[in-house]
Scaffold this motif. Structure first.
Motif, short mmCIF file in Angstrom:
data_model
loop_
_atom_site.label_atom_id
_atom_site.label_comp_id
_atom_site.label_asym_id
_atom_site.label_seq_id
_atom_site.Cartn_x
_atom_site.Cartn_y
_atom_site.Cartn_z
N THR A 194 -6.48 6.72 -0.10
CA THR A 194 -7.77 6.16 0.32
C THR A 194 -7.85 4.66 0.10
O THR A 194 -8.91 4.07 0.26
CB THR A 194 -8.91 6.84 -0.47
OG1 THR A 194 -8.74 6.58 -1.87
CG2 THR A 194 -8.92 8.34 -0.23
N SER A 195 -6.73 4.05 -0.29
CA SER A 195 -6.73 2.61 -0.58
C SER A 195 -5.52 1.97 0.07
O SER A 195 -4.39 2.33 -0.23
CB SER A 195 -6.71 2.38 -2.09
OG SER A 195 -6.64 1.00 -2.39
N GLY A 196 -5.75 1.04 0.97
CA GLY A 196 -4.64 0.35 1.64
C GLY A 196 -4.19 1.07 2.89
O GLY A 196 -4.11 0.48 3.97
N ILE A 197 -3.86 2.34 2.77
CA ILE A 197 -3.58 3.16 3.93
C ILE A 197 -4.43 4.42 3.82
O ILE A 197 -4.94 4.76 2.75
CB ILE A 197 -2.09 3.51 4.07
CG1 ILE A 197 -1.67 4.51 2.99
CG2 ILE A 197 -1.21 2.28 4.03
CD1 ILE A 197 -0.30 5.08 3.22
N PHE A 198 -4.55 5.13 4.95
CA PHE A 198 -5.53 6.20 5.01
C PHE A 198 -4.92 7.43 5.67
O PHE A 198 -5.01 7.61 6.89
CB PHE A 198 -6.77 5.71 5.77
CG PHE A 198 -7.27 4.38 5.26
CD1 PHE A 198 -8.04 4.31 4.11
CD2 PHE A 198 -6.92 3.19 5.90
CE1 PHE A 198 -8.48 3.08 3.61
CE2 PHE A 198 -7.34 1.97 5.41
CZ PHE A 198 -8.13 1.91 4.25
N VAL A 199 -4.26 8.23 4.85
CA VAL A 199 -3.56 9.40 5.37
C VAL A 199 -3.76 10.62 4.48
O VAL A 199 -3.99 10.50 3.27
CB VAL A 199 -2.04 9.14 5.53
CG1 VAL A 199 -1.78 7.89 6.36
CG2 VAL A 199 -1.35 9.03 4.18
N LEU A 200 -3.65 11.80 5.10
CA LEU A 200 -3.60 13.07 4.40
C LEU A 200 -2.23 13.65 4.66
O LEU A 200 -1.83 13.83 5.81
CB LEU A 200 -4.69 14.02 4.92
CG LEU A 200 -4.73 15.43 4.31
CD1 LEU A 200 -5.11 15.36 2.83
CD2 LEU A 200 -5.70 16.32 5.08
N ALA A 220 0.83 -1.20 0.00
CA ALA A 220 0.00 0.00 0.00
C ALA A 220 0.85 1.24 0.00
O ALA A 220 2.00 1.22 0.42
CB ALA A 220 -0.90 -0.02 1.24
N PRO A 221 0.29 2.38 -0.50
CA PRO A 221 1.07 3.60 -0.54
C PRO A 221 1.37 4.14 0.83
O PRO A 221 0.53 4.08 1.72
CB PRO A 221 0.17 4.56 -1.33
CG PRO A 221 -1.19 4.00 -1.22
CD PRO A 221 -1.05 2.53 -1.07
N ALA A 222 2.55 4.69 1.01
CA ALA A 222 2.92 5.29 2.27
C ALA A 222 3.46 6.68 2.05
O ALA A 222 3.91 7.01 0.97
CB ALA A 222 3.97 4.41 2.98
N PRO A 223 3.41 7.50 3.09
CA PRO A 223 3.88 8.87 2.94
C PRO A 223 5.35 8.92 2.56
O PRO A 223 6.16 8.16 3.05
CB PRO A 223 3.66 9.47 4.33
CG PRO A 223 2.60 8.60 4.94
CD PRO A 223 2.88 7.23 4.41
N ALA A 232 -8.81 13.85 -6.47
CA ALA A 232 -9.27 14.60 -7.64
C ALA A 232 -9.50 13.71 -8.85
O ALA A 232 -10.41 13.96 -9.65
CB ALA A 232 -8.26 15.70 -7.97
N ASP A 233 -8.66 12.67 -9.00
CA ASP A 233 -8.79 11.80 -10.18
C ASP A 233 -9.50 10.48 -9.88
O ASP A 233 -9.57 9.61 -10.73
CB ASP A 233 -7.42 11.53 -10.80
CG ASP A 233 -6.48 10.79 -9.87
OD1 ASP A 233 -6.89 10.44 -8.74
OD2 ASP A 233 -5.31 10.57 -10.25
N GLY A 234 -9.99 10.36 -8.66
CA GLY A 234 -10.73 9.16 -8.29
C GLY A 234 -9.86 7.96 -7.96
O GLY A 234 -10.38 6.88 -7.67
N SER A 235 -8.53 8.13 -7.99
CA SER A 235 -7.64 7.03 -7.67
C SER A 235 -7.50 6.89 -6.15
O SER A 235 -8.04 7.69 -5.39
CB SER A 235 -6.26 7.28 -8.28
OG SER A 235 -5.62 8.37 -7.65
N GLY A 236 -6.75 5.88 -5.73
CA GLY A 236 -6.54 5.66 -4.31
C GLY A 236 -5.40 6.45 -3.72
O GLY A 236 -5.14 6.37 -2.51
N ASP A 237 -4.72 7.25 -4.54
CA ASP A 237 -3.56 8.01 -4.08
C ASP A 237 -3.36 9.21 -5.00
O ASP A 237 -2.99 9.04 -6.16
CB ASP A 237 -2.32 7.11 -4.09
CG ASP A 237 -1.06 7.82 -3.59
OD1 ASP A 237 -1.17 8.95 -3.09
OD2 ASP A 237 0.02 7.23 -3.70
N GLY A 238 -3.63 10.40 -4.48
CA GLY A 238 -3.48 11.57 -5.33
C GLY A 238 -3.85 12.84 -4.61
O GLY A 238 -4.03 12.86 -3.39
N ALA A 239 -3.96 13.91 -5.36
CA ALA A 239 -4.36 15.20 -4.78
C ALA A 239 -5.80 15.11 -4.30
O ALA A 239 -6.65 14.49 -4.95
CB ALA A 239 -4.21 16.30 -5.81
N PRO A 240 -6.11 15.71 -3.15
CA PRO A 240 -7.50 15.68 -2.67
C PRO A 240 -8.45 16.36 -3.65
O PRO A 240 -8.09 17.37 -4.28
CB PRO A 240 -7.43 16.46 -1.35
CG PRO A 240 -6.00 16.43 -0.94
CD PRO A 240 -5.22 16.42 -2.22
#
Length: 257
Positions: free
Chosen positions: A143-149, A66-69, A237-245
């Protein structure tokens, strides 16, 4: 008799021609099969490398799903980190700091643990007191796998920092679990790449610890539900699980005392 011999020779000639053509055909088939196998292996290798590269980008290190910061890569050796402007760890005063991080008008109550993460907390105190964060964006939502802003990058694209980097990681959870409300420092694969970027965990998240985990600064004590309703639930913004809000996020202010 001569006619029979000639006919026999012609039959043998036709047979040799046929056999030669068959041999050519067989060789072509073998070559085509070999080429297909090589192409298949090459495709598998390319896909494997692409997947590995994607995992590395998403996790800040290999081996997690999953994506991480992450931040801009920095030197991996402690002696090579940019220490010229790193605030003294004594600034944290070995105590808990309370304050308010305001995003899009949403006031998040925060507590930073200066005893557990003195260097990271000292850096955050210094940057907040300088007004460094005022007007910066939260450029990344997962928003997918991990959940961070993820917030705090002056470049707004994950490549910026305060002009210095520091390490190593402090106060990382041994089990790799970062509960909702956790505030932690973003970094690249190097433990000495921490700077100004931090992330807010809005739902319980497990992050890879094979490169040392992430420095936990403290927690959000209030306002997280409002942030979720106003920003998180809208996704990227693009509906993906990792990107700009999808909802642009700006840091209005960050105060600590």
């Amino acid at each position: 008799m001569a006619s029979n011999d000639r006919q026999a020779r012609e039959e043998r000639a036709r047979l040799r021609t046929y056999q030669a053509r068959q041999e050519v055909h067989t060789r072509k088939q073998r070559r085509r099969t070999r080429d297909n196998v090589i192409a298949g292996i090459a495709l598998v290798v390319v896909l494997a490398l692409a997947t590995a590269a994607q995992l590395f980008y998403f996790t800040g290190g290999p081996g997690a799903p999953a994506p991480a910061p992450s931040e801009t890569p920095a030197p991996t050796d402690a002696a090579e980190q940019n220490q010229g402007d790193v605030p003294s760890a004594d600034l944290a005063e070995d105590r808990t700091w309370t304050g308010t991080l305001t995003l899009n008008g949403i006031a998040l109550g925060v507590e930073l643990d200066g005893a557990a993460a003195p260097q990271a907390v000292s850096s955050e105190i210094s940057l907040a007191q300088q007004g460094f964060y005022d007007g910066l964006s939260c450029h990344r939502l997962t928003t997918s796998g991990i959940f961070v802003l993820q917030c705090g990058d002056p470049a707004g694209d994950g490549t910026g920092g305060p002009g210095y980097s520091y390490g190593p990681v402090e106060n990382a959870p041994a089990d790799g679990v970062y509960p909702a409300g956790t505030i932690a420092m973003a970094r690249s694969a190097s433990q000495y790449s921490q700077g100004s970027q931090f992330f807010i965990v809005y739902d319980d998240t497990t992050l890879p610890g094979d490169t040392g985990g992430y420095t936990v600064l403290g927690t959000v004590t209030s306002g997280l539900d409002q942030l979720r309703a106003s920003v998180i639930d809208a996704g990227t913004a693009d509906g993906s699980g990792d990107g700009a809000p999808a909802v642009p996020v700006t840091i209005d202010s960050f105060t600590l005392q």
